[in-house]
Design an enzyme around this catalytic site. Sequence first.
Site, mmCIF file in Angstrom:
data_model
loop_
_atom_site.group_PDB
_atom_site.id
_atom_site.type_symbol
_atom_site.label_atom_id
_atom_site.label_comp_id
_atom_site.label_asym_id
_atom_site.label_seq_id
_atom_site.Cartn_x
_atom_site.Cartn_y
_atom_site.Cartn_z
ATOM 1 N N SER A 61 0.648 -1.187 0.029
ATOM 2 C CA SER A 61 -0.007 0.138 -0.003
ATOM 3 C C SER A 61 0.806 1.533 0.005
ATOM 4 O O SER A 61 0.355 2.373 -0.161
ATOM 5 C CB SER A 61 -0.967 -0.133 1.262
ATOM 6 O OG SER A 61 -2.055 -0.705 1.148
ATOM 7 N N LYS A 64 0.695 3.601 -3.041
ATOM 8 C CA LYS A 64 -0.584 4.233 -3.061
ATOM 9 C C LYS A 64 -0.063 5.751 -3.157
ATOM 10 O O LYS A 64 -0.453 6.726 -3.894
ATOM 11 C CB LYS A 64 -1.369 4.166 -2.106
ATOM 12 C CG LYS A 64 -2.178 2.936 -2.295
ATOM 13 C CD LYS A 64 -3.035 2.421 -1.025
ATOM 14 C CE LYS A 64 -3.840 1.069 -1.111
ATOM 15 N NZ LYS A 64 -4.339 0.591 0.147
ATOM 16 N N TYR A 189 -2.233 -2.395 -10.860
ATOM 17 C CA TYR A 189 -2.442 -2.259 -9.298
ATOM 18 C C TYR A 189 -1.770 -3.510 -8.717
ATOM 19 O O TYR A 189 -1.188 -3.116 -7.833
ATOM 20 C CB TYR A 189 -3.843 -1.995 -8.806
ATOM 21 C CG TYR A 189 -4.044 -1.857 -7.470
ATOM 22 C CD1 TYR A 189 -3.992 -0.622 -6.796
ATOM 23 C CD2 TYR A 189 -4.706 -2.931 -6.686
ATOM 24 C CE1 TYR A 189 -3.716 -0.568 -5.538
ATOM 25 C CE2 TYR A 189 -4.570 -2.929 -5.512
ATOM 26 C CZ TYR A 189 -4.543 -1.648 -4.749
ATOM 27 O OH TYR A 189 -4.506 -1.447 -3.279
ATOM 28 N N TYR A 241 -3.879 3.280 7.463
ATOM 29 C CA TYR A 241 -5.426 2.934 7.463
ATOM 30 C C TYR A 241 -6.481 3.314 8.663
ATOM 31 O O TYR A 241 -6.151 4.651 8.970
ATOM 32 C CB TYR A 241 -5.137 1.236 7.588
ATOM 33 C CG TYR A 241 -4.204 0.573 6.776
ATOM 34 C CD1 TYR A 241 -4.565 0.680 5.376
ATOM 35 C CD2 TYR A 241 -3.081 -0.253 7.205
ATOM 36 C CE1 TYR A 241 -3.624 0.125 4.492
ATOM 37 C CE2 TYR A 241 -2.093 -0.956 6.372
ATOM 38 C CZ TYR A 241 -2.638 -0.617 4.919
ATOM 39 O OH TYR A 241 -1.699 -1.292 4.058
ATOM 40 N N VAL A 259 1.008 -3.578 3.928
ATOM 41 C CA VAL A 259 0.982 -4.959 4.801
ATOM 42 C C VAL A 259 2.146 -5.844 4.409
ATOM 43 O O VAL A 259 2.263 -7.116 5.044
ATOM 44 C CB VAL A 259 -0.315 -5.909 4.228
ATOM 45 C CG1 VAL A 259 -1.491 -5.135 4.711
ATOM 46 C CG2 VAL A 259 -0.327 -6.068 2.906
#
Length: 305
Positions: A61, A64, A189, A241, A259
């Site tokens: 992540s 991102k 992605y 998160y 993660v």
Amino acid sequence: MFSLLNTLVEKNKKYGREGKVASYIPALSEANPDELGIYVVDSRGKEYYSGDYNAKFTIQSISKIVSLILAIRDNGRENVFKKVDVEPTGMGFNSIVNLEASDSGKPYNPMINAGAIVTTSLIDGKDVNEKLEKILEFMRTVTNNDDISVNERVYLSEKETGNRNRALAYFMKSTGVLDGDVEEILDLYFKQCSIEVTARDLARFGAVLANDGVIPWTNEKFIPKDVCRIVKTIMVTCGMYDASGDFAVKVGIPAKSGVGGGILATVPRKFGIGIYGPSLDEKGNSIAGINIITDLANELDLSIF
């Protein structure tokens, strides 16, 4: 600084036993929960490190941040935020309820999976390969590491098990939020999440953000200052998160977790910080990583608030 980092690694390694490595992506379940490394790069490019800072892991992540920067570069700020909001969410990073509950139909922010799928879809390029090369070239520049590449095994594992992300993407396609071929967008992605890095790579990236887009080791203005400010602001409110508020109170610096066990943090005009600790807490953040960066922020008074 070296002595401090050594002390903090030894102090916080024990927390790895209190969490669990990610298992919903099978290839991530093989990580060693006892590993912990930290790397710090200051605004002049000087580097400090301790522990397992050279261990390789996938960015997950944290990618991102990259897709958001490239989406803004390619489309402009206003066009990106027509498609994705910038509001925090108290729900999980892969929540479908988030999308259904949104009044606008847009993902709440670019740091949850739905939002990142949208920003990934906005990266210019004629096909997946061209867009991926753009992402990799960006990463190679901000990390000063020409060896940055995709971990093929993790990518295939993500693709095979990524049904929740498919559900998010097809839902957004049905509501008109997501444009383009859904499977191609998802393929890109999954690949960007599977880029392999070290704590050193994350720290160097963090140092570029800390310098408002100027690369410390070349003095090149690589990311526009206003884009850096947008990204760092969203990292503060949404980067950890649904534990982002707690992290802001306890640590108080822009950060993004993944993660795979990574944390990228950036202290404006001071430091880029990269951490690796694959054992995760219930929110999906590195449990030893959270503890070590909390100690470091308190020790050096790094909070921006």
